[in-house]
Write an enzyme that holds these catalytic residues in place. Structure first.
Site, PDB file in Angstrom:
ATOM      1  CB  SER A  18       0.873  10.219  -4.604  1.00 47.04           C
ATOM      2  OG  SER A  18       0.404  10.277  -3.270  1.00 47.04           O
ATOM      3  CE  LYS A  78       0.365   6.841  -5.952  1.00 49.30           C
ATOM      4  NZ  LYS A  78      -0.716   5.997  -5.486  1.00 49.30           N
ATOM      5  CG  HIS A  97       3.497   7.116  -1.949  1.00 50.45           C
ATOM      6  ND1 HIS A  97       2.119   6.956  -1.900  1.00 50.45           N
ATOM      7  CD2 HIS A  97       3.723   8.406  -1.608  1.00 50.45           C
ATOM      8  CE1 HIS A  97       1.557   8.090  -1.527  1.00 50.45           C
ATOM      9  NE2 HIS A  97       2.501   8.992  -1.365  1.00 50.45           N
ATOM     10  CG  ASN A  98      -0.274   3.916  -2.645  1.00 51.26           C
ATOM     11  OD1 ASN A  98       0.291   4.993  -2.826  1.00 51.26           O
ATOM     12  ND2 ASN A  98      -1.367   3.583  -3.294  1.00 51.26           N
ATOM     13  CD  GLU A 130      -1.766   6.650   1.267  1.00 49.88           C
ATOM     14  OE1 GLU A 130      -2.947   6.275   1.188  1.00 49.88           O
ATOM     15  OE2 GLU A 130      -1.135   7.120   0.305  1.00 49.88           O
ATOM     16  NE  ARG A 158      -5.481   0.653   5.758  1.00 52.84           N
ATOM     17  CZ  ARG A 158      -5.503   1.569   4.802  1.00 52.84           C
ATOM     18  NH1 ARG A 158      -6.331   1.427   3.771  1.00 52.84           N
ATOM     19  NH2 ARG A 158      -4.706   2.618   4.846  1.00 52.84           N
TER      20      ARG A 158
END
Length: 483
Positions: free
Chosen positions: A129, A184, A187-188, A191, A288
């Site tokens: 990242s 990960k 983490h995203n 984010e 989104r």
């Protein structure tokens, strides 16, 4: 002659920058790309004069590497990874190491680890990242896979990774098989949540308070000096001030239609699979999706009404409320992410170091912030902490922010400004602190129409009951399984 320390396949932006990073730290690198013209362009351009060898075939690449060979793939996730694995394996020997540095879905990494190990090789799936800049100057790296592979790549990974203020590498071994890519993925997901909450604050400032881009820039500049100090606040500050050559603020020219590559969705889906209430990240993903319905929203804006009210309070005080609301919501975001990692560790039998994960995220990555040092302290103090909200520091911080948080969400509702992630965070907090939720009525409903049974507060846990609510439903009950 086998002389190069590391091999890398995939010379897109991340691949090129990671190679330049490695070479600058004293490692020699052999590179290959499916489109070999890219290899020649790179070697004759950015890599000219560097300790970097351009290869025109996988065979040439693997023949150039020291043993055990270490070959990283930085290619598009999915089938391309599997295809390259099949092409590389015939050119490797027992004990050689294959590394997937892309954004692969963790179940694929679990499968690939088992497959590659069955061939006598070792496998690592590592989250990387930090984007283009991070790859070049020092990313956050989250490796997992075959534990025997770690000692062979540890020095390289920790040398090229970002460092904390104390010089600690933002990279450590995460766990077996798919653990690195799972972390990960979380983490995203965090984010996604952080970005959505920042956009909600921006929307409140712009349309709720009528603030100019320059005024918002000043606020985010101030916030980046305090407890919200982070990469995403920093770049938001810069974005709000950026003007093109004609003096137009670029932010005002960008279509309000968000894209996504799927990692946030993966996080939300896995939360559903493991029965974890990752509400904030789920709302960020759905926000989104809603933004992508641009044409429908334009049409609906002409048909559907909202409130006529305008903000009439103290603007300066409300900006402080926005800061507190964002801070508290951010705490919830991490609390939910860590809840998911704890559930996954139990389900997949991973031994995750939660404080270590916070340290990996402390620098180099997109969600890096001063905030993460406190998370590491929380888990260092209590490695079995069930929820960040129960840590003394975070409990006190949320308690102080609560009045402002509630005022912000209330104002958003009154102004008709959607804040799905921020309000979901508050709803989660109120739900988690509730000794009693209305699920008793929900269980009664399930038992009424489907005989799904329920537990009683006056009986021992684990004992299930069914009521014949209508008098003619019978006493046969369904099983009491929980998905």
């Amino acid at each position: 002659m086998s002389q190069f320390d590391f091999g890398l396949i995939g010379l897109a932006v991340m691949g090129e920058n990671l190679v330049m990073n490695m070479e600058s730290k004293g490692f020699s690198v052999a590179v290959f790309n499916r489109t070999v013209e890219k290899v020649d362009r790179f070697v004759e351009g950015r890599a000219k004069g560097k300790n970097i060898k351009g290869c025109h075939s996988i065979e040439e690449l693997t023949a150039s590497l020291k043993r055990p060979r270490k070959v990283m793939l930085l290619v598009k996730a999915g089938k391309p990874v599997d295809d390259f694995i099949e092409k590389i394996i015939p050119h490797l020997e027992e004990g050689d190491i294959l590394i997937d540095g892309g954004n692969s879905h963790f179940p694929d990494t679990i499968r690939r680890t088992a497959y590659v190990e069955s061939k006598g090789l070792l496998y690592i799936g590592t989250g990387v990242s930090g984007g283009e800049e991070g790859a070049l100057k020092g990313p956050s790296m989250m490796p997992g896979g075959s534990p025997k592979a770690w000692p062979h790549v540890k020095n390289i990974f920790q040398t090229i990774s970002a460092k904390t203020e104390k010089g600690e590498p933002c990279c450590d071994w995460v766990g077996e098989n798919g653990a690195g890519h799972f972390v990960k993925m979380v983490h995203n997901g965090i984010e996604y949540g952080d970005m959505q909450m920042i956009t909600e604050i921006y929307q409140m400032m712009k349309f709720g308070l009528g603030m100019s881009n320059d005024e918002m820039h000043q606020v985010f500049s101030a916030w980046n000096q305090g407890k919200l100090d982070s990469y995403l606040i920093e770049i938001t500050r810069d974005i709000l001030a950026y003007q093109d050559k004609d003096g137009n603020y670029v932010i005002d020219l960008i279509l309000d239609k968000a894209g996504q590559k799927g990692t946030g969705k993966w996080t939300a889906v896995e939360a559903l699979n493991l029965g974890q209430p990752l509400t904030l990240i789920g709302e960020a993903v759905f926000a989104r999706c809603l933004s992508a319905l641009k044409e429908e929203r334009v049409a609906a804006s002409k048909e559907l009404i909202g409130p006529e009210s305008k903000f009439e309070g103290d603007q300066s005080q409300f900006v402080n409320d926005l800061e507190q609301a964002l801070y508290a919501s951010k705490i919830v975001s991490y609390a939910q992410g860590y809840q998911l990692m704890r559930a996954a560790a139990e389900n997949y039998q991973w031994n995750l170091n939660y404080g270590g994960i916070a340290l990996m995220w402390r620098g180099g990555c997109i969600i890096r912030s001063i905030f993460l040092g406190k998370i590491k302290e929380a888990f260092d103090h209590n490695p079995t902490l069930t929820n960040l909200l129960l840590d003394p520091f975070f409990k006190e911080e949320v308690t102080k922010a609560l009045p402002a948080w509630r005022r912000m969400v209330k104002a958003a509702v009154e102004l008709g400004i959607p804040v799905p992630a921020t309000s979901a965070a508050l709803a989660y907090y109120d739900g988690y602190r509730s000794e009693r939720l209305p699920a008793n009525l929900l269980q009664a409903q399930r038992d009424y129409f489907g005989a799904h049974m329920y537990e009683r507060i006056d009986k021992q846990r684990g004992e299930f009951f069914h009521t014949n609510w209508t008098g003619h439903g019978g006493d046969t009950a369904s099983s009491a399984y929980i998905v």
